[in-house]
Design an enzyme around this catalytic site. Structure first.
Site, PDB file in Angstrom:
ATOM      1  N   ARG A  71       0.852  -1.205   0.000  1.00  0.00           N
ATOM      2  CA  ARG A  71       0.000   0.000   0.000  1.00  0.00           C
ATOM      3  C   ARG A  71       0.884   1.249   0.000  1.00  0.00           C
ATOM      4  NH1 ARG A  71      -4.108   0.021   4.877  1.00  0.00           N
ATOM      5  NH2 ARG A  71      -5.253  -1.536   3.677  1.00  0.00           N
ATOM      6  N   ARG A 139      -1.913   6.510   9.744  1.00  0.00           N
ATOM      7  CA  ARG A 139      -1.980   6.024   8.350  1.00  0.00           C
ATOM      8  C   ARG A 139      -1.984   7.197   7.360  1.00  0.00           C
ATOM      9  NH1 ARG A 139      -4.221   0.857   8.136  1.00  0.00           N
ATOM     10  NH2 ARG A 139      -3.578  -0.343   9.943  1.00  0.00           N
ATOM     11  N   LYS A 220      -4.289   1.094  14.800  1.00  0.00           N
ATOM     12  CA  LYS A 220      -4.197   2.036  13.683  1.00  0.00           C
ATOM     13  C   LYS A 220      -4.804   3.379  14.058  1.00  0.00           C
ATOM     14  CE  LYS A 220      -6.664  -0.760  11.057  1.00  0.00           C
ATOM     15  NZ  LYS A 220      -7.578  -1.359  10.060  1.00  0.00           N
ATOM     16  N   LYS A 222      -6.244   7.147  12.185  1.00  0.00           N
ATOM     17  CA  LYS A 222      -6.565   7.751  10.889  1.00  0.00           C
ATOM     18  C   LYS A 222      -6.962   9.215  11.018  1.00  0.00           C
ATOM     19  CE  LYS A 222      -7.872   3.317   9.025  1.00  0.00           C
ATOM     20  NZ  LYS A 222      -8.939   2.478   8.454  1.00  0.00           N
ATOM     21  N   CYS A 445     -15.566  -2.449  -0.456  1.00  0.00           N
ATOM     22  CA  CYS A 445     -14.191  -2.754  -0.062  1.00  0.00           C
ATOM     23  C   CYS A 445     -13.651  -3.859  -0.962  1.00  0.00           C
ATOM     24  CB  CYS A 445     -14.149  -3.189   1.390  1.00  0.00           C
ATOM     25  SG  CYS A 445     -14.832  -4.842   1.620  1.00  0.00           S
ATOM     26  N   CYS A 451      -8.420 -10.379   0.465  1.00  0.00           N
ATOM     27  CA  CYS A 451      -8.497 -10.042   1.880  1.00  0.00           C
ATOM     28  C   CYS A 451      -8.668 -11.290   2.748  1.00  0.00           C
ATOM     29  CB  CYS A 451      -9.658  -9.073   2.135  1.00  0.00           C
ATOM     30  SG  CYS A 451      -9.772  -8.674   3.884  1.00  0.00           S
ATOM     31  N   CYS A 490     -16.960  -7.912   5.367  1.00  0.00           N
ATOM     32  CA  CYS A 490     -16.964  -8.326   6.767  1.00  0.00           C
ATOM     33  C   CYS A 490     -17.249  -7.089   7.627  1.00  0.00           C
ATOM     34  CB  CYS A 490     -15.622  -8.978   7.150  1.00  0.00           C
ATOM     35  SG  CYS A 490     -14.339  -7.809   7.616  1.00  0.00           S
ATOM     36  N   CYS A 494     -14.312  -1.525   6.173  1.00  0.00           N
ATOM     37  CA  CYS A 494     -13.420  -0.770   5.285  1.00  0.00           C
ATOM     38  C   CYS A 494     -14.195   0.064   4.269  1.00  0.00           C
ATOM     39  CB  CYS A 494     -12.481  -1.711   4.540  1.00  0.00           C
ATOM     40  SG  CYS A 494     -11.425  -2.669   5.625  1.00  0.00           S
TER      41      CYS A 494
HETATM   42 FE1  SRM Z   1      -9.437  -1.643   5.957  1.00  0.00          FE
HETATM   43  C1  SRM Z   1      -8.169  -4.347   7.494  1.00  0.00           C
HETATM   44  C2  SRM Z   1      -8.552  -2.915   3.019  1.00  0.00           C
HETATM   45  C3  SRM Z   1      -9.983   1.364   4.582  1.00  0.00           C
HETATM   46  C4  SRM Z   1     -11.250  -0.755   8.766  1.00  0.00           C
HETATM   47  N1  SRM Z   1      -8.459  -3.346   5.437  1.00  0.00           N
HETATM   48  C5  SRM Z   1      -8.004  -4.322   6.258  1.00  0.00           C
HETATM   49  C6  SRM Z   1      -7.176  -5.345   5.464  1.00  0.00           C
HETATM   50  C7  SRM Z   1      -5.749  -4.913   5.514  1.00  0.00           C
HETATM   51  C8  SRM Z   1      -7.371  -6.812   5.868  1.00  0.00           C
HETATM   52  C9  SRM Z   1      -6.452  -7.419   6.907  1.00  0.00           C
HETATM   53  O1  SRM Z   1      -6.254  -6.835   7.987  1.00  0.00           O
HETATM   54  O2  SRM Z   1      -5.958  -8.512   6.643  1.00  0.00           O
HETATM   55  C10 SRM Z   1      -7.795  -5.128   4.059  1.00  0.00           C
HETATM   56  C11 SRM Z   1      -6.911  -5.501   2.869  1.00  0.00           C
HETATM   57  C12 SRM Z   1      -7.766  -6.059   1.780  1.00  0.00           C
HETATM   58  C13 SRM Z   1      -7.065  -6.228   0.498  1.00  0.00           C
HETATM   59  O3  SRM Z   1      -6.925  -7.383   0.044  1.00  0.00           O
HETATM   60  O4  SRM Z   1      -6.678  -5.239  -0.112  1.00  0.00           O
HETATM   61  C14 SRM Z   1      -8.277  -3.710   4.150  1.00  0.00           C
HETATM   62  N2  SRM Z   1      -9.178  -0.906   4.195  1.00  0.00           N
HETATM   63  C15 SRM Z   1      -8.904  -1.598   3.070  1.00  0.00           C
HETATM   64  C16 SRM Z   1      -9.060  -0.736   1.833  1.00  0.00           C
HETATM   65  C17 SRM Z   1      -8.099  -1.095   0.699  1.00  0.00           C
HETATM   66  C18 SRM Z   1     -10.528  -0.828   1.370  1.00  0.00           C
HETATM   67  C19 SRM Z   1     -10.915  -0.032   0.168  1.00  0.00           C
HETATM   68  O5  SRM Z   1     -11.990  -0.357  -0.322  1.00  0.00           O
HETATM   69  O6  SRM Z   1     -10.248   0.894  -0.269  1.00  0.00           O
HETATM   70  C20 SRM Z   1      -8.832   0.650   2.468  1.00  0.00           C
HETATM   71  C21 SRM Z   1      -7.377   1.035   2.526  1.00  0.00           C
HETATM   72  C22 SRM Z   1      -7.228   2.468   2.950  1.00  0.00           C
HETATM   73  C23 SRM Z   1      -5.818   2.973   2.950  1.00  0.00           C
HETATM   74  O7  SRM Z   1      -5.312   3.387   1.890  1.00  0.00           O
HETATM   75  O8  SRM Z   1      -5.215   3.038   4.022  1.00  0.00           O
HETATM   76  C24 SRM Z   1      -9.357   0.385   3.872  1.00  0.00           C
HETATM   77  N3  SRM Z   1     -10.387   0.019   6.603  1.00  0.00           N
HETATM   78  C25 SRM Z   1     -10.599   1.120   5.820  1.00  0.00           C
HETATM   79  C26 SRM Z   1     -11.571   1.978   6.429  1.00  0.00           C
HETATM   80  C27 SRM Z   1     -12.108   3.280   5.852  1.00  0.00           C
HETATM   81  C28 SRM Z   1     -11.212   4.432   6.217  1.00  0.00           C
HETATM   82  O9  SRM Z   1     -10.129   4.251   6.756  1.00  0.00           O
HETATM   83  O10 SRM Z   1     -11.595   5.556   5.962  1.00  0.00           O
HETATM   84  C29 SRM Z   1     -11.953   1.362   7.616  1.00  0.00           C
HETATM   85  C30 SRM Z   1     -13.071   1.858   8.586  1.00  0.00           C
HETATM   86  C31 SRM Z   1     -12.681   3.057   9.355  1.00  0.00           C
HETATM   87  C32 SRM Z   1     -11.925   2.654  10.598  1.00  0.00           C
HETATM   88  O11 SRM Z   1     -10.730   2.389  10.492  1.00  0.00           O
HETATM   89  O12 SRM Z   1     -12.550   2.573  11.654  1.00  0.00           O
HETATM   90  C33 SRM Z   1     -11.186   0.144   7.729  1.00  0.00           C
HETATM   91  N4  SRM Z   1      -9.621  -2.401   7.894  1.00  0.00           N
HETATM   92  C34 SRM Z   1     -10.467  -1.908   8.853  1.00  0.00           C
HETATM   93  C35 SRM Z   1     -10.430  -2.794   9.992  1.00  0.00           C
HETATM   94  C36 SRM Z   1     -11.222  -2.620  11.314  1.00  0.00           C
HETATM   95  C37 SRM Z   1     -10.506  -1.698  12.260  1.00  0.00           C
HETATM   96  C38 SRM Z   1     -11.181  -1.633  13.605  1.00  0.00           C
HETATM   97  O13 SRM Z   1     -11.120  -0.594  14.231  1.00  0.00           O
HETATM   98  O14 SRM Z   1     -11.731  -2.635  14.061  1.00  0.00           O
HETATM   99  C39 SRM Z   1      -9.559  -3.847   9.657  1.00  0.00           C
HETATM  100  C40 SRM Z   1      -9.179  -5.052  10.529  1.00  0.00           C
HETATM  101  C41 SRM Z   1      -8.215  -4.714  11.611  1.00  0.00           C
HETATM  102  O15 SRM Z   1      -7.617  -3.654  11.659  1.00  0.00           O
HETATM  103  O16 SRM Z   1      -8.051  -5.601  12.460  1.00  0.00           O
HETATM  104  C42 SRM Z   1      -9.081  -3.572   8.335  1.00  0.00           C
HETATM  105 FE1  SF4 Z   2     -11.470  -7.151   4.104  1.00  0.00          FE
HETATM  106 FE2  SF4 Z   2     -13.457  -6.806   5.789  1.00  0.00          FE
HETATM  107 FE3  SF4 Z   2     -11.955  -4.748   5.080  1.00  0.00          FE
HETATM  108 FE4  SF4 Z   2     -13.593  -5.753   3.333  1.00  0.00          FE
HETATM  109  S1  SF4 Z   2     -14.203  -4.806   5.279  1.00  0.00           S
HETATM  110  S2  SF4 Z   2     -11.435  -5.264   2.946  1.00  0.00           S
HETATM  111  S3  SF4 Z   2     -13.573  -7.897   3.835  1.00  0.00           S
HETATM  112  S4  SF4 Z   2     -11.270  -6.478   6.244  1.00  0.00           S
END
Ligand code: SRM
Ligand code: SF4
Length: 598
Positions: A71, A139, A220, A222, A445, A451, A490, A494
């Site tokens: 990333r 981030r 993390k 943000k 997402c 993922c 899930c 995201c």
């Molecule tokens: Fe996310 C984890 C993809 C924005 C909440 N996110 C992941 C992982 C890395 C899966 C993993 O941990 O194994 C995903 C990788 C999937 C893949 O194959 O690419 C993933 N997240 C993404 C992206 C690519 C989704 C997208 O559609 O663009 C976004 C990357 C953003 C970036 O450039 O940094 C992405 N993730 C978000 C957002 C939205 C935001 O940040 O504005 C959220 C919700 C807001 C928040 O953080 O509360 C988000 N991602 C999560 C979470 C849950 C965090 C939590 O507080 O519980 C996880 C899982 C974790 O961290 O344990 C996660």
């Molecule tokens: Fe993966 Fe869940 Fe984030 Fe979708 S919402 S990219 S399934 S961790």
């Protein structure tokens, strides 16, 4: 992996170094152990496996199809034509495509272990970096996407970069592992293309990180900056949101919101999404220091025993907003803080199509289906189109929160050439494609196949659902209504489904929980309307809401306002239920610890 051990790993990692250099030098294995993967995240990469092939490989008693996701961080989504072409070139080491992320970054999927070092090295030598793109640190910082040339937009972009630089983790491990052989005296990296902030961060001597200390953040973190009334960073979903207060065309200071965040677990009341709440207002000169006070408060008060409750939103909830504010202000001696200003936002949408920048030049915001930069068979050739734009016209690009792309700094005489290149590659403007307004902003997402946490499809499923929904919207004469559809594979959220008008949250293959009642303004949470809906049921369920809206709306109100006026949002743990569950969980955890000690 127990939560405490993530803390132990960070603590014992010598500045996030671990065994990564040795592991990536070893070409005899396709993967790395899980504890090293946890450290690797801080360097901007995740180990993944091809979920489409998993079952078959198990049947064949073969190892998983391992690869790595990388990333890139781009504050405010900014990327030059040259940097884009370096990423385009790196696609050949990945699955041949790129994914624009909804935090204005870029992901490459499918890089094999042996190729990871070259990819990270080349991203750094493009002037961008992967440092802190993932992991328990700050981030990619989001900022307003539209390249409007006025003092306010200039200041927000500057602030976005200041934040990004201030909160880079500091250790020479990053340079040692990914950029080795480039040390000259005390200057670690020769190439002038390498971002000076990254150069500075990787020069730091071994020892505690000046901001993150020994164990970095509990989770993390943000940050996003938005200019009213455009909520194009979904500001209430951020741990820290920033909104400028403008006096005589200049930024006087920033209102700071805290404690937004969307991750939750199905059925666990002690986890839930929260919207950010206004905390303080500070003068411009003190803004980054104020953010640092928030970050260090989270560092010192965040939950380090339960990762499910370790985000800033839980710290704010457990300290209370007033208690949290008191602690932040205490960490800002000599800096005046004020009550937050009132905030007002209209929409999280991108204004697609052609616009004036304000300096005589133009920008064009282009719809990218689910943010995937790929040459679609019999469809838009996104990768070729952006590559040709970059190589022939050398125009900068900007990634938006809806994973669309802005082409910036276009001279009026280049407009025809831009249109011709887009048309040549079948990348039509959303309007030309006859898309509904809902379609232009709908987001899913990544989910399957990369993922590791996905329970259902998302990116590969939403376009199909939107085909049906587009049809209903047109049939009901609602094609121009602002209605926000978001999907995730899930409950981690995201795709930011919890503040959408309609949010679909993956439960299991072809099954989603359906949330309804957020707002396209990004300032209201949806509620759980149906615990489980199948893919076949989704269009029908959506249609009945749209029909009711059409029949009951008053005075041209938008979907979000109709819903708020006529319906009660479904089940979401109330703050009271949430606190009870949280207290019970803490007591249980304490009990387990006593038992363990005994
Ligand atoms: Fe996310 C984890 C993809 C924005 C909440 N996110 C992941 C992982 C890395 C899966 C993993 O941990 O194994 C995903 C990788 C999937 C893949 O194959 O690419 C993933 N997240 C993404 C992206 C690519 C989704 C997208 O559609 O663009 C976004 C990357 C953003 C970036 O450039 O940094 C992405 N993730 C978000 C957002 C939205 C935001 O940040 O504005 C959220 C919700 C807001 C928040 O953080 O509360 C988000 N991602 C999560 C979470 C849950 C965090 C939590 O507080 O519980 C996880 C899982 C974790 O961290 O344990 C996660
Ligand atoms: Fe993966 Fe869940 Fe984030 Fe979708 S919402 S990219 S399934 S961790």
């Amino acid at each position: 992996m127990s939560k405490a051990s993530v803390e132990d790993l960070k603590l014992a990692s010598s500045g996030l170094r671990g065994q990564l250099a040795e592991l990536f030098a070893d070409t005899s294995t396709p993967n790395i152990p899980e504890d090293s993967n946890i450290l690797l995240k801080h360097h901007g990469s995740y180990q993944q496996d091809d979920r489409d092939r998993r079952t078959q490989l198990v049947k064949e008693k073969k190892d998983k199809a391992w690869s790595f996701m990388i990333r890139s961080k781009m504050p405010g989504g900014r990327i030059t034509a040259k940097q884009w072409m370096i990423h385009d070139d790196l696609c050949t080491k990945a699955f041949g495509n790129m994914r624009l992320t909804n935090r204005q970054g870029i992901q490459l999927h499918g890089v094999l272990k042996g190729g990871l070092k070259e990819v990270i090295h080349n991203v750094c030598h493009s002037g961008l970096s992967t440092m802190g793109a993932c992991g328990d640190v700050v981030r990619n910082t989001m900022g307003p996407a539209a390249p409007i040339k006025d003092a306010v937009h200039a200041d927000t972009q500057k602030l976005t970069e200041e934040i990004s630089n201030r909160f880079l983790w500091r250790s020479n491990a990053y340079a040692d592992i990914w950029l080795d052989g480039e040390k000259v005296d005390n200057d670690w990296i020769k190439d002038p293309e390498v971002n000076p902030a990254v150069r500075e961060a990787t020069k730091a001597p071994e020892g505690d990180d000046p901001i993150y200390g020994k164990v970095y953040l509990p989770r993390k973190f943000k940050i996003g900056v938005a200019i009213q009334p455009c909520n194009d960073v979904d500001v209430y979903s951020q741990d820290v949101g920033l909104v400028p207060h403008v006096v005589d065309g200049q930024v006087e200071g920033y209102t700071i919101t805290v404690g937004g965040g969307f991750g939750m677990s199905h059925g666990q009341l002690g986890t839930r999404p929260f919207l950010g709440q206004p905390l303080i207002y500070v003068k411009r000169a003190n803004t980054v220091d104020a953010i640092e006070a928030i970050v260090t408060t989270q560092r010192d008060h965040g939950n380090r025993t339960e990762r499910k409750n370790a985000r800033l939103k839980y710290t704010v909830q457990s300290m209370g907003l007033d208690g949290f504010r008191e602690e932040v202000v205490r960490r800002l001696p000599g800096i005046e803080t004020f009550p937050p200003k009132e905030l007002h936002f209209d929409t999280v949408e991108d204004d697609l199509g052609w616009h004036e920048q304000g300096d005589g030049k133009l920008y064009c915001a282009v719809y990218v289906n689910m943010g995937r930069i790929v040459n679609v068979e019999n469809g838009p050739q996104y990768r070729s189109a952006f590559a040709e734009l970059c190589t022939t016209l050398d125009l900068p690009l900007i990634v938006t929160l809806n994973t669309n792309m802005i082409i910036a700094d276009i001279a009026p005489e280049q407009k025809e050439a831009v249109n011709a290149i887009l048309a040549k590659h079948g990348v039509v403007h959303a309007d030309e494609a006859g898309f509904t307004r809902a379609r232009k902003v709908a987001h899913a997402c990544v989910a399957l196949p990369t993922c590791g946490l996905a329970l259902s499809e998302s990116e590969r499923a939403l376009p199909g659902f939107m085909d049906h929904i587009d049809g209903f919207l047109k049939e009901l004469d609602l094609a121009d209504e602002p209605i926000l559809f978001r999907m995730t594979g899930c409950p981690n959220g995201c795709g930011r489904p919890y503040n959408a008008d309609f949010g679909f949250v993956g439960r299991s293959p072809n099954k989603w929980a359906m949330f309804v009642g957020g707002s396209i303004r990004g300032n209201r949470l949806a509620g759980l309307e149906f615990k489980t809906v199948t893919g076949e049921e989704i269009p029908g369920k959506v249609k009945s809401f749209l029909e009711a809206f059409k029949a009951e709306r008053q005075n041209g109100e938008i979907f979000a306002d109709w819903f708020a006026r006529t319906r009660t949002t479904g089940e979401l743990p109330t703050p009271e239920q949430f606190h009870v569950e949280l207290a019970e969980r803490a007591a249980k955890l304490a009990g387990e610890k006593v038992a363990e000690a005994g």
